[in-house]
Write an enzyme that holds these catalytic residues in place. Structure first.
Site, PDB file in Angstrom:
ATOM      1  CG  ASP A   7      -1.720   1.157   1.460  1.00 50.50           C
ATOM      2  OD1 ASP A   7      -2.507   1.478   0.569  1.00 50.50           O
ATOM      3  OD2 ASP A   7      -1.586   1.807   2.520  1.00 50.50           O
ATOM      4  CG  ASP A   9      -1.673   7.633   0.427  1.00 56.86           C
ATOM      5  OD1 ASP A   9      -0.756   8.441   0.227  1.00 56.86           O
ATOM      6  OD2 ASP A   9      -2.594   7.427  -0.382  1.00 56.86           O
ATOM      7  CB  SER A 112      -4.128   7.569  -3.481  1.00 59.15           C
ATOM      8  OG  SER A 112      -3.875   8.880  -3.947  1.00 59.15           O
ATOM      9  CG  ASN A 114      -3.673  12.527  -5.979  1.00 59.14           C
ATOM     10  OD1 ASN A 114      -3.737  13.089  -7.065  1.00 59.14           O
ATOM     11  ND2 ASN A 114      -4.640  12.626  -5.070  1.00 59.14           N
TER      12      ASN A 114
HETATM   13 MG    MG Z   1      -2.902   3.174   3.337  1.00 59.17          MG
END
Ligand code: MG
Length: 227
Positions: A7, A9, A112, A114
């Site tokens: 992952d 973020d 995301s 981004n």
């Molecule tokens: Mg995360």
């Protein structure tokens, strides 16, 4: 284990706090309640799902909904502008490098839209063989979850792939897809994970692979693993 899906973020980049700061600002502007519990629930949710959670059942016109998500993204992107290599989370980059040296195929998968920009900014993009972001997942005609798309992108079966996640939602999804999960953060929230670390700092790739190899099924718990 042949592959790892990271992952972004909250695992590779210290950006979960930036998403939360942007949502906190939106909550203040819109008069919506925001506390630690809400913050925990927002972690890992898509932009739209995050706003629905914040609205907590309140209905608003679609144009207003779209405007709020655009505003949140503008706040987030303004914060992303100032990210640099020092915003990579401790241990993540080293773990990707060490796993790759051991022949493990490493990819990233993020909700995301981004995520690529964030990976570039923190200097980790070039270490990953594939990146699946929220845009790719939405555009995929297969309808597969991003974790499965990422595993396929590096040519590894889901059952031989480990997902590294900081969110309860992401960890539970990965496990339901038959993937082993390494959680990063609060063990109480990450109960779907095979193993949980407070941080990836100092995590040894060889020892990690040995532990995960002992957990043959995604539902094997930490207590069944002996170093
Ligand atoms: Mg995360």
């Amino acid at each position: 284990v042949d592959g790892f899906v990271f992952d972004v973020d909250g695992v590779i980049a210290d950006t979960a706090r930036l998403h939360l700061a942007a949502w906190r600002r939106i909550a203040e502007e819109e008069g919506l309640s925001f506390d630690e519990r809400v913050a925990g629930e927002l972690r890992g949710l898509s932009r739209e799902a995050s706003l629905r959670r914040l609205l907590d059942g309140r209905q608003i016109p679609p144009e207003e909904f779209a405007e709020i998500t655009r505003r949140k993204n503008a706040y987030y992107l303004a914060a992303v502008e100032s990210l640099g290599a020092c915003d990579a989370l401790p241990g993540a980059e080293k773990l990707v490098r060490d796993l790759a040296r051991l022949g493990i195929r490493c990819a990233a998968a993020s909700a995301s839209r981004n995520a690529r920009a964030v990976l570039e900014r923190v200097g980790v993009r070039g270490l990953l063989e594939a990146v699946i972001d929220g845009n790719d997942e939405a555009a995929s005609k297969t309808g597969l979850h991003r974790f499965l798309l990422a595993a396929a992108a590096v040519g590894v079966e889901p059952g031989r792939c480990v997902v590294v996640e900081d969110s309860a939602a992401g960890a539970a999804t990965a496990r339901s897809l038959g993937m082993r999960v390494v959680g990063v953060g609060d063990p109480a929230a990450l109960c779907a994970a095979t193993l949980v670390f407070e941080s990836l700092r100092g995590v040894d790739a060889r020892i990690l692979l040995k532990w995960l190899g002992a957990a043959r099924s995604p539902s094997a718990s930490l207590t069944t693993i002996r170093q």
